[in-house]
Design a protein around this motif. Structure first.
Motif, PDB file in Angstrom:
ATOM      1  N   LEU A  33       0.745  -1.383   0.071  1.00 49.56           N
ATOM      2  CA  LEU A  33      -0.023  -0.242  -0.012  1.00 49.56           C
ATOM      3  C   LEU A  33       0.789   1.254  -0.071  1.00 49.56           C
ATOM      4  N   ALA A  34       1.814   1.368   0.970  1.00 44.76           N
ATOM      5  CA  ALA A  34       2.888   2.444   0.913  1.00 44.76           C
ATOM      6  C   ALA A  34       3.617   2.432  -0.283  1.00 44.76           C
ATOM      7  N   LEU A  35       4.162   1.533  -1.034  1.00 44.41           N
ATOM      8  CA  LEU A  35       5.032   1.673  -2.172  1.00 44.41           C
ATOM      9  C   LEU A  35       4.160   2.012  -3.487  1.00 44.41           C
ATOM     10  N   GLU A  36       2.838   1.833  -3.505  1.00 43.17           N
ATOM     11  CA  GLU A  36       2.019   1.490  -4.780  1.00 43.17           C
ATOM     12  C   GLU A  36       1.038   2.671  -4.492  1.00 43.17           C
ATOM     13  N   TRP A  37       0.616   3.555  -3.701  1.00 46.26           N
ATOM     14  CA  TRP A  37      -0.554   4.259  -3.417  1.00 46.26           C
ATOM     15  C   TRP A  37      -0.367   5.506  -4.797  1.00 46.26           C
ATOM     16  N   CYS A  38       0.668   6.031  -5.024  1.00 48.01           N
ATOM     17  CA  CYS A  38       0.596   7.035  -6.121  1.00 48.01           C
ATOM     18  C   CYS A  38       1.044   6.594  -7.276  1.00 48.01           C
ATOM     19  N   ARG A  39       1.263   5.120  -7.447  1.00 45.66           N
ATOM     20  CA  ARG A  39       1.561   4.671  -8.669  1.00 45.66           C
ATOM     21  C   ARG A  39       0.389   3.833  -9.442  1.00 45.66           C
ATOM     22  N   SER A  40       0.736   2.327  -9.159  1.00 39.91           N
ATOM     23  CA  SER A  40      -0.290   1.542  -9.965  1.00 39.91           C
ATOM     24  C   SER A  40      -1.877   1.724  -9.351  1.00 39.91           C
ATOM     25  N   MET A  41      -1.808   2.146  -8.069  1.00 35.02           N
ATOM     26  CA  MET A  41      -3.228   2.399  -7.533  1.00 35.02           C
ATOM     27  C   MET A  41      -3.674   3.809  -7.345  1.00 35.02           C
TER      28      MET A  41
END
Length: 73
Positions: A33-41
């Protein structure tokens, strides 16, 4: 007629196994969740983000490896 003997699993081992598994899943989901919050999600609502991260953390453990590249450049 022969009776089947069941092996008793100590309750302490079951509690330890369930506790460690749930903590591991929570850490994995929080990391994803922390790593992908502003990327794939990006663009999804926060409940969908949380559900997607829980799903992703469970599927990587279930399948053994990622079959596709997730959130990489």
């Amino acid at each position: 007629m022969t009776s089947i003997q069941r092996i008793a699993i100590p309750a302490g081992l079951t509690i330890i196994r369930l506790t460690s598994t749930s903590r591991s899943k929570a850490v994995q989901a929080a990391g994803f969740l922390a790593l992908e919050w502003c990327r794939s999600m990006d663009g999804l609502s926060w409940p969908v983000n949380v559900l997607a991260s829980l799903f992703q953390s469970a599927m990587t453990r279930t399948e053994g490896f990622n079959e596709e590249r997730v959130g990489i450049g």
